[in-house]
Scaffold this active site. Structure first.
Site, PDB file in Angstrom:
ATOM      1  N   CYS A 116       0.831  -1.207   0.000  1.00  8.22           N
ATOM      2  CA  CYS A 116       0.000   0.000   0.000  1.00  8.22           C
ATOM      3  C   CYS A 116       0.862   1.250   0.000  1.00  8.22           C
ATOM      4  O   CYS A 116       0.458   2.296  -0.516  1.00  8.22           O
ATOM      5  CB  CYS A 116      -0.953  -0.006   1.189  1.00  8.22           C
ATOM      6  SG  CYS A 116      -0.133  -0.175   2.791  1.00  8.22           S
ATOM      7  N   HIS A 361      -1.653   1.129   7.533  1.00  7.24           N
ATOM      8  CA  HIS A 361      -2.097   1.108   6.134  1.00  7.24           C
ATOM      9  C   HIS A 361      -1.988   2.518   5.563  1.00  7.24           C
ATOM     10  O   HIS A 361      -2.324   3.506   6.224  1.00  7.24           O
ATOM     11  CB  HIS A 361      -3.535   0.607   6.059  1.00  7.24           C
ATOM     12  CG  HIS A 361      -4.064   0.486   4.664  1.00  7.24           C
ATOM     13  ND1 HIS A 361      -3.469  -0.314   3.707  1.00  7.24           N
ATOM     14  CD2 HIS A 361      -5.124   1.079   4.062  1.00  7.24           C
ATOM     15  CE1 HIS A 361      -4.151  -0.218   2.577  1.00  7.24           C
ATOM     16  NE2 HIS A 361      -5.151   0.616   2.766  1.00  7.24           N
TER      17      HIS A 361
END
Length: 1074
Positions: A116, A361
């Site tokens: 990510c 994330h």
């Protein structure tokens, strides 16, 4: 007024068959052999009314078609009546789910595990129009030489014109040789990627492409040091250094303006930190600061949210709110005034969701420069946010802030500073309102210089209007655009085929459902109405529930005569001729069984069986009452023997229509191996006398069940004589048991105190003999009359010989410890190991009773010896005294004396030491065994827990894994091995009890386990299988989530401090040449 009962209001009333009437019909058929139409209507249940309110399909009504399909709004888990969504799932993956929503919506990037961080940066670079145009301008020859650049261009073209909602990033990640399972820092990735691209593009012959990285992202600063006396700057102050982003502190600051002030603040160099001035030729006070010389078109701010905590040697993420404006004027911050305006617009916000540094994330909020719309890029998912970077929901025109706080989402605020500069982030007066945003997770900010040239619009490429097609705008990449367009055409064709197949299948299912409903609506036939047809319930159910039913099959309801037997009436339904014609004409099969196909032969046979069963039940009921009288000893006219336990079980069994296998062998339990009557003294040989009629009934049932096994049911009249051979054997056994009882009784009298396990007081200088404690325990079990199956103890000579070592002929076992108890010297009790001291009289009796030689006995005496006296090693056993008995009064002249047990022969210390070493090694070589860990609250450990922790638990005993709570703490069992490290044990304890590993104080009994070396194994700290470990919470360090520790450990194992070491981002060369 009483409340009306409504409990059974909606319950369907079960129809009760006229059992007596049916029995009469069967009896009449059996007697006359005539079957009438009324008989068929009754036996085939044709008379029952058509049912319309059952929740389940009733088997005892052939006119019931309920519950074959769900109600109008109902559905089932599978088959024809499953939900449409479930039916669609059976078609396989839906390619249309991956279709981009519209031509103006951006595409996402696939997350390959932990990529990510790379996806967010790539989206930020792609959404920059100037950078995208520069990348699209690269010549094909250079792309063939530079694999990284080639894959980046290919990725950008796919993001630009692909019809899919997300693009596979695997080729680009693989080319960079990134580990897709390791989370990395997005800022470090951007810095290294720009450096790599700068080197790759330096070989380009197209100016726009060759310097696109420098033109957009590179600025310059200088570190200026000024002398406070002469006012001159240092020689190094004139040197300018390039930067691609500005790293700003977050800790202690609330806004971007404050952090920039801190970054450009003047530092005073004085005292020990004075500066050596070349002009003044001495150390003087000075000032040091950073000066912004030039600014790039794309200004990146890296927010330093990661700080190092020295007290815990860990890194922590700062999650405080940080505000930043939508527009940023950087002209006042330049070291030299600029003629042109330097107004920057916020173009992207990189967000790190999560509370820890090495996990979490990354998502990117990016603004489309053409439309002004903000988009959230979360790997494959792209969401429109509106006109604000955190969505329209966070916008507010008033000064009041709007905050959104969730566990996994960004916490943001939006507010407006007024024209006087009053507001949360108004340190400079503004002539107009400035929109300001706040976030607790913002990790990087991107600002684009206002009024920069617009190169390519998204609509120019994706729309079908009058805009110039992308292929014509970038002729150098026409081959890539053609390739992606071909892939788009294949993908669109795949989506169209899927939609056609889906539409066709759903249409077919709709038609099938209509067919089933129409047939079932015409299926019922009114009672006694003709004509009708019989159909199998199983096939009808399968036809009504499957999308593709099989051929009509009625063979399961057909008898051997080719007709419909009455025994299948619960497995078939009456179907109207109209419904039958529809099913038969479409599905074929058969056979056709109409109302006239009832089997008369099966009716005659059935009548015979039913009458026979009724007769048998009536007869057995009468015999069952007689059996009860026999068992109660109320039947004196007995003629034959049967087993009493067998008869009791026979009486308890349910009355059936015919004999069962349990009715066999009424005399088998009382029959001996020689085929004669077993003596009643034998085990299980109890018997009763039954009348002759009852015996013949039982005998007939037994023969009908096992006609070939006559030996299983021998006949024993009342005058039968028990087997003489079995009687003699029983008499011998009885004599042996009496003799054994007498021997045991004599031994109980000879060793009364020893048998009762009473602690016998021991005296000094008296002669005793040593016997293994395990042998004594086994002897006590054998002597107990309640234990019939106890093993007989071994002979004493063999036991005594096993206590001697072969090498030195000395004793290899130690006597049990001596303790003071109630003013007397006694031995500590044990049934496992050690030697027990017995009196001389007990020894002599044991030798007579258990085959021992008196002269071979191991003698022992207790002596009181002072410390000054020399005690020979190996000749005595020094016995400690328990702390709980120290307060008892003991007649002892010397306070420094010791009680010792002197044995003859002596104790072989060398052999015992060697054996104990081997045992210790075996104890330390365990695998996947249980240890018990108990959490104790408070500073003091209860004495009961300490005592339990000193001992050990048998490793072969089953230990519960469940948590057990007591008044002193909570205990949990863990599966560990000798090679398990202390760190691993601490992590288990942390997960189970929530005590962080730094706060854990581990104890085994009174001994505190050294926690400093977490790499030490359980064997290194002498933790054995079955041990009980005490853990206390020091509460020194603050609590934290165990997930943070696990993630940090994983990151440390999977990557070194080099971060991207081993990838092309950290390579010295620009890329590999194909």
């Amino acid at each position: 007024m009483s409340r009306p009962t409504t409990r059974s209001k909606n319950k369907r009333q079960r129809q009760v068959d006229d059992g007596a009437g049916t029995s009469e019909i069967w009896r009449k058929i059996h007697e006359t052999g005539v079957v009438t139409d009324d008989d068929i209507n009754q036996l085939y249940m044709i008379w029952k009314p058509v049912c319309s309110s059952c929740r389940v399909n009733t088997k005892d009504n052939p006119n019931c078609f309920c519950a074959l399909i769900p109600p109008p709004n109902g559905n089932r888990k599978s088959g024809l009546w499953q939900k449409v969504s479930g039916i669609v799932e059976n078609f396989g993956p839906d390619p249309t789910k991956d279709l981009r929503e519209s031509a103006n919506s951006p595409a996402g990037l696939t997350n390959l595990g932990a990529t990510c961080y790379a996806n967010s940066i790539l989206q930020c670079l792609y959404m920059n129009k100037c950078f995208r145009e520069g990348i699209f301008s690269v010549e094909p020859d250079l792309l063939q030489q530079q694999p990284v650049l080639n894959q980046l261009v290919r990725l950008f073209v796919q993001l630009h014109i692909s019809k899919r909602a997300f693009v596979d990033s695997f080729p680009f990640v693989k080319t960079l040789e990134l580990d897709n399972g390791v989370q990395q820092d997005s800022h470090e990735f951007l810095t290294l990627l720009l450096c790599l691209l700068e080197r790759c593009l330096s070989h380009s012959k197209i100016p726009k492409a060759r310097t696109v990285v420098q033109d957009l992202f590179r600025g310059s600063v200088s570190h200026v040091t000024s002398c406070s006396q002469c006012g001159k700057d240092s020689e190094a102050s004139s040197k300018m250094e390039d930067f691609y982003e500005l790293e700003l502190n977050v800790k202690g600051f609330k806004s971007l303006d404050e952090s920039l002030n801190d970054y450009l603040a003047v530092e005073e160099l004085c005292g020990d930190n004075q500066y050596f001035c070349a002009s003044c030729k001495t150390r003087v006070d000075a000032t040091r600061s950073i000066k912004l010389r030039t600014l790039p078109d794309v200004l990146n701010f890296q927010l330093k949210r990661c700080v190092f905590l020295p007290e815990t040697t860990t890194r922590k993420k700062i999650t405080s709110a940080f505000s930043f404006p939508a527009k940023l004027d950087m002209q006042p911050r330049l070291s030299e005034p600029s003629q042109s305006e330097l107004i920057y617009d916020l173009s992207a916000v990189l967000i790190h969701k999560g509370t820890t540094v090495n996990s979490g994330h990354y998502v990117a909020h990016i603004k489309d420069e053409d439309t002004g719309q903000w988009w959230e890029f979360d790997d494959e998912h792209v969401t429109e946010l509106g006109c604000h970077p955190f969505g329209d929901r966070s916008s507010n025109s008033s000064v009041k802030s709007v905050r959104t706080e969730t566990v996994n989402s960004d916490s943001s605020e939006v507010w407006i500073a007024d024209s006087n500069g009053n507001g949360p982030d108004a340190s400079h007066s503004q002539s107009s309102l400035v929109e300001t945003f706040s976030s607790s997770d913002a990790y990087m900010l991107m600002y684009n210089l206002k009024h920069s040239k617009n190169v390519v619009k998204m609509g120019d490429v994706l729309s079908n209007g009058d805009a110039v097609p992308a292929r014509d705008r970038f002729p150098l990449l026409s081959h890539l655009f053609d390739e992606i367009q071909n892939l788009n055409a294949s993908y669109v064709d795949e989506c169209e085929k899927y939609n056609q197949r889906k539409e066709l299948e759903l249409s077919r299912i709709t038609e099938r459902r209509q067919e089933v409903r129409s047939v079932l609506a015409e299926a019922p036939v009114q009672p006694l109405e003709q004509p009708f047809y019989w159909i199998s319930s199983d096939w009808l159910r399968e036809w009504a529930d499957n999308v593709n039913p099989s051929t009509l099959d009625n063979t399961s309801i057909q008898c051997s005569h080719g007709k419909v037997p009455v025994s299948k009436v619960t497995s078939m339904k009456r179907l109207s001729d109209k419904a039958w014609d529809k099913l038969f004409s479409k599905y074929g099969g058969g056979p056709t069984l109409s109302h006239s196909d009832c089997c008369w032969d099966c009716l005659i046979d059935g009548a015979r069986s039913v009458v026979s069963a009724v007769t048998y039940r009536d007869r057995r009921e009468s015999m069952k009452q007689l059996a009860r009288d026999i068992l109660d000893r109320n039947c004196p006219d007995g003629k034959y023997y049967v087993s009493r336990p067998w008869l009791q079980q026979w009486w308890k069994r349910k009355v059936l229509d015919a004999p069962s296998e349990a009715d066999a062998g009424p005399t088998a339990p009382i029959s001996c191996p020689h085929g004669q009557l077993l003596p009643e003294q034998a085990a299980g040989a109890r018997r009763v006398l039954v009348p002759e009629s009852f015996w013949f009934f039982l005998y007939e049932d037994a023969l009908s069940v096992k006609p070939d096994d006559l030996l299983d049911c021998p006949t024993f009249p009342s005058d039968s004589v028990p087997c003489s051979q079995c009687s003699d054997e029983l008499s011998e056994v009885a004599c042996l048991e009496d003799s054994l009882k007498l021997v045991k009784q004599v031994q109980r009298q000879n060793h009364e105190k020893l048998l009762l396990a009473k602690s016998t007081p021991l005296s000094l200088h008296c002669k005793y003999f040593l016997v293994p404690s395990s042998w004594i325990s086994k002897w006590r079990s054998y002597m107990s009359s309640s234990i019939k199956s106890s093993d007989k103890p071994e002979t004493l000579d063999g036991i005594i010989n096993s206590l001697m070592c072969e090498k030195h002929s000395l004793l290899v076992e130690k006597p049990l410890e001596l303790v003071f108890r109630r003013g007397a010297i006694v031995q500590r009790e044990s049934s496992a190991g050690g030697l027990t001291m017995i009196s001389e009289n007990d020894w002599k009796c044991f030798c007579e009773e258990w085959g021992g030689t008196e002269t071979k006995g191991i003698s022992a005496t207790i002596e009181n010896i002072g410390d000054s006296e020399n005690i020979l090693t190996g000749f005595s056993s020094e016995t400690p005294i328990c702390e709980d008995q120290l307060n008892d009064k003991v007649n002892n002249d010397s306070g420094t004396s010791k009680l010792v047990i002197k044995t003859c022969p002596e104790i072989c210390q060398s052999c015992i030491g060697e054996r104990e070493s081997c045992e210790l090694m075996q104890k330390l070589n365990y695998s996947n065994e249980n240890i018990s860990v108990i959490l104790v609250r408070g500073k003091e450990v209860p004495r009961s827990i300490l005592e339990a922790s000193k001992g050990s638990v048998e490793t072969d005993r089953r230990v519960s894994k469940r948590s057990r709570k007591s008044k002193n703490g909570t205990s949990i069992s863990f599966k560990v091995s000798a090679s398990t490290s202390l760190y691993q044990l601490k992590m288990m304890i942390w997960e189970a009890f929530g005590v962080v590993k730094e706060n854990q104080i581990l104890q085994k009994g009174d001994r505190t386990i050294d926690n400093e070396d977490e790499c030490a194994t359980l064997a290194d700290v002498n933790i054995f299988a079955g041990d009980q470990i005490i853990v206390r919470d020091s509460e020194i360090h603050e609590n934290r989530d165990i997930a943070d520790e696990i993630c940090d450990d994983k990151m440390e194992m999977q990557r070194s401090e080099g971060g991207f070491r081993g990838t092309l981002l950290a390579a010295d060369v620009s890329s590999q040449v194909v």
